[in-house]
Structure formats: C-alpha cells, structure tokens
Write an enzyme that holds these catalytic residues in place. Structure first.
Site, short mmCIF file in Angstrom:
data_model
loop_
_atom_site.label_atom_id
_atom_site.label_comp_id
_atom_site.label_asym_id
_atom_site.label_seq_id
_atom_site.Cartn_x
_atom_site.Cartn_y
_atom_site.Cartn_z
N TYR A 223 0.82 -1.21 0.00
CA TYR A 223 0.00 0.00 0.00
C TYR A 223 0.86 1.27 0.00
O TYR A 223 0.39 2.33 -0.39
CB TYR A 223 -0.93 0.03 1.22
CG TYR A 223 -2.02 -1.01 1.21
CD1 TYR A 223 -2.36 -1.69 0.05
CD2 TYR A 223 -2.73 -1.32 2.36
CE1 TYR A 223 -3.35 -2.66 0.04
CE2 TYR A 223 -3.73 -2.28 2.37
CZ TYR A 223 -4.04 -2.94 1.20
OH TYR A 223 -5.02 -3.89 1.19
N ASP B 207 -5.49 -6.78 5.88
CA ASP B 207 -6.67 -6.02 5.47
C ASP B 207 -7.79 -6.99 5.09
O ASP B 207 -8.93 -6.91 5.55
CB ASP B 207 -6.27 -5.13 4.27
CG ASP B 207 -7.35 -4.15 3.87
OD1 ASP B 207 -8.40 -4.12 4.52
OD2 ASP B 207 -7.14 -3.42 2.89
N ASP C 115 -11.09 -8.47 7.65
CA ASP C 115 -12.48 -8.29 7.20
C ASP C 115 -13.20 -9.63 7.12
O ASP C 115 -14.36 -9.76 7.53
CB ASP C 115 -12.54 -7.62 5.83
CG ASP C 115 -12.76 -6.12 5.93
OD1 ASP C 115 -12.59 -5.58 7.05
OD2 ASP C 115 -13.11 -5.50 4.92
N ASP D 216 -3.44 -17.91 1.22
CA ASP D 216 -4.60 -18.55 0.56
C ASP D 216 -5.17 -19.64 1.46
O ASP D 216 -6.40 -19.77 1.62
CB ASP D 216 -4.24 -19.08 -0.83
CG ASP D 216 -2.88 -19.74 -0.90
OD1 ASP D 216 -2.12 -19.67 0.10
OD2 ASP D 216 -2.55 -20.34 -1.94
N LYS E 213 3.12 -15.34 2.11
CA LYS E 213 3.03 -16.04 0.81
C LYS E 213 4.47 -16.33 0.39
O LYS E 213 4.94 -15.93 -0.68
CB LYS E 213 2.29 -15.14 -0.19
CG LYS E 213 1.91 -15.79 -1.49
CD LYS E 213 0.83 -16.84 -1.40
CE LYS E 213 0.57 -17.45 -2.77
NZ LYS E 213 -0.21 -18.70 -2.71
#
Ligand code: NAD
Length: 357
Positions: free
Chosen positions: A142, A248, A252, A224, A192
């Site tokens: 980000y 993030d 959620d 994943d 990852k």
C-alpha cells in the site's frame, strides 16, 4: 488512576455511539475509583464543517496530549463532493500517521449469545471463534515505492511494490507475540513465502523474534490457506500475525464471519504515545440520529482501550462481562435483533451496560 482520553465523535452515528462508550467508561471509573478526564475534538466531516479540514491541527495536538484516543467513525454522503485531499477519511488516515500507529489489532469474537448471526455452517460455528488479527498498518504494497501507471510496450500498465524491512517486521512481530502472551499463546504468521521474497524475509524475522517468546507456539501459513481455514474452522486460530494487505483482507473476512458488524471493536497502537481505539464499522448515515445504532462495538473498543492503552485489564474484563450480560438478558439493538428478544435503542443499550457494571 487519572487518565486523559481524547474523544473524536466524528460523523453519522458517531456522536450517539461514542456518548454510550463514554457513559460506560464513567460508570467503570466510578466503580473502581479512577478518574477519566475527557477532551473532545473534531475529525472527519464534522471537522470539515467546523474548521474547514478533516484533521485540524488542534485535533492532532489534543490527541497527542492524551493517554488514549477514542474514535467512533467518519464520513457520509454530505461530504462526497469534497476533493480527494479534503475528504473525511483523510482525517482517519492522518491521525493514524500522526500518532505513528503501525499495528492494528482486530479481535473477531463470536459471543455464544449471538451464534445465530454467524455466517458459518452450524458444525463450524459450534467450534467457536475467538481470534485476533494483528495487522501491520504502515508498510507493504500500500505504501511501497515505486508505484504508478504508465505505458509499457504500448500497453497501459499499473505497478506497486511490496516491501518490508526487517525492523518493520520485527516491531509488528513483537506486538503479535506480546498479544499472544495475554491470550492462548499461539501465533499463526501468515505470508506467501512460496512466491514472494518479501514474505520469505517476513518468515525469517518472525522466527528470530519468536526466540524471545519461547512460551508462544508459532506456526506459518500461506495466505490462501489462511483464508480457507478461517471459514473451515476459525477455532484453530488465536493470534493471526500478518502484513498490511493480507491483514486487510483476512481481518475483514474474520469479522464478517461473526455476522455482527455492530459488535466489532479495534485498536491501533504504535511503539509509544497514545493508541487509537474505534469500532470496525463506519458512520452508518442511514440510521444516524434515530437512536437505532448498536453502541456495543464502541463500548468494546473502550474495553480494548483500557486493556491495551491504559493498562487496566481488570476494568476491561468488567466492561466485556457487562456487555455479555446485556446480551444474555436478551437486550438487542435492531441490527442484532432476534425473535423473543427485547428491542432497545442506542441510549438504552448504553444505560443497560453501564448499570451492569
Ligand atoms: P457502515 O459500516 O457505516 O454501514 C454499513 C451498514 O451497517 C449500514 O446498513 C449501517 O446502518 C449498518 N451499521 C454500521 N454500524 C452499525 C451500528 N453500530 N449499528 C447498527 N447498524 C450499523 O458502512 P458504509 O455504509 O459503507 O459507510 C458509511 C460511511 O462510513 C461512509 O462515508 C464510509 O466512508 C464511512 N466509513 C468509515 C469508517 C471509519 O470511520 N472507520 C469505516 C467504514 C466506513
């Protein structure tokens, strides 16, 4: 104990729900012989209306001078026409930056009383859900440079950079392990690393920091798989430690599973100075000013503030128990209403929780 708390009521339902959070903190202080000194400041749309920008200097100064910052939510259609640099959300991003808040802690807890709202299949829901996502907040793809869009070989091309240095990873890993020490002592670090160099460094540094926390069990999981395990069996998680973009999405996902947006608190902390404590939901303009909002996420954010920001763990427990009792006694705001329960408004719910203390 005397503590200074800066209140940022913000927009929409913000002032209504924060008033309930304050009421509960006052009841708690009276019960335990503490003194909370409250100072209010403008942020978001309210600050644009009153002072012309979403994060006035006076708000920054009041926040920095406090022991903790207690925020509700910002934003609403009234300010949709504002230029991007002057939108209410800029106030939120700005105050996080000003306070150097690099760690975001989001618990996802399914209270037995609200199990009916859980989005999982009953066999997964009955295993329970009590986890916390510790997400790095100021780095990663980000914020990484270079970033941009350009034409390459005749094609419009967008690019971002996923980047962490070891110090950024070390400080968030410490928050993760410290959080686990206060819970069930289990950290799953999510990355990852089968594909990304950034993740390989992440995994190596987390393992180094782990040496200082031998009591905590550490395992690693690809993002994943973590997304899949969260819906298959979230009861396996205690602390999920992860970077900004993975956090993030996973935070959620974890909170959505509980099914009760109005119940979810959060905390953002830095290495020193006041932390910021706020509900996960937004300013709900559709129900603002109607005494319909659920104040429990804000009240539970107040409990997080006491535990993590003001070192008052027993008082935090008291507030969480008072919330559980209100639910056990059958009180519900409209968003979590079920058949056979007693519908109450925002103020009444605040009164009930305060009385339970
Ligand atoms: P929202 O979270 O405000 O509302 C989504 C839905 O959930 C609405 O139907 C709302 O009525 C309901 N809801 C939310 N909180 C509730 C509560 N405490 N009690 C009962 N019902 C509740 O999200 P949105 O509608 O996408 O956004 C509205 C505004 O909030 C936008 O301006 C957005 O930018 C802003 N926002 C702010 C924050 C923040 O301040 N941290 C977070 C998300 C959205």
């Amino acid at each position: 104990m005397k503590k200074h708390i800066c209140l940022l009521p913000g927009d929409g339902i913000g002032p209504e729900i924060l008033a309930q959070g304050k009421k509960v903190l006052e009841a708690c202080a009276a019960k335990r012989g503490h003194e909370f000194v409250f100072e209010s400041a403008n942020i978001g749309g309210a600050a644009i209306d009153a002072e012309g920008c979403p994060l006035p200097e006076s708000t920054i100064a009041k926040c920095k001078a406090s022991d903790a910052v207690y925020l509700s939510a910002v934003g609403g259609p009234k300010w949709d026409a504002q230029p991007p640099s002057n939108r209410p959300e800029k106030g939120l991003l700005g105050i996080r930056k000003e306070l150097g808040l690099f760690a975001n802690l989001r618990p996802a807890l399914m209270l037995p009383e609200l199990a009916g709202a859980c989005l999982l299949r009953p066999e997964a829901a009955k295993l329970g859900l009590d986890l916390i996502v510790v997400r790095e907040l100021t780095g990663d793809i980000y914020f990484g440079e270079p970033r941009g869009t350009e034409v390459r070989d005749g094609l419009r091309t967008g690019y971002n950079t996923m980047i962490y240095n070891e110090e950024e990873i070390r400080r968030i890993a410490k928050v993760g392990f410290e959080t686990a020490m206060k819970r069930r002592k289990n950290v799953v670090s999510v990355d990852k690393s089968n594909v990304l160099e950034t993740s390989r460094l992440w995994r190596a540094v987390v393992a180094e920091v782990h040496k200082d926390y031998p009591e905590v069990a550490l395992s690693n999981m690809y993002v994943d798989n973590a997304a899949m395990q969260l819906v298959r069996d979230p009861s396996q998680f205690d602390v999920i430690l992860t970077g900004n973009i993975f956090g993030d999405i996973l935070s959620d996902e974890a909170s959505a599973i509980t099914g009760s947006l109005g119940m979810l608190p959060s905390a953002s902390v830095g290495s020193s100075g006041p932390g910021l404590f706020e509900p996960v939901h937004g300013s709900a303009p559709d129900i603002a000013g109607q005494d319909k909002a659920n104040p429990l996420a804000t009240i539970l954010s107040g409990a997080m503030m006491l535990r993590l920001g003001l070192n008052m763990a027993e008082e935090a427990d008291m507030i969480e128990k008072a919330v559980s009792k209100a639910l056990k006694d059958g009180y519900r705001t409209a968003d979590i209403m079920e058949e056979g329960k007693t519908l109450v408004g925002c103020q009444k719910m605040g009164d009930i929780v305060a009385a339970n203390l």
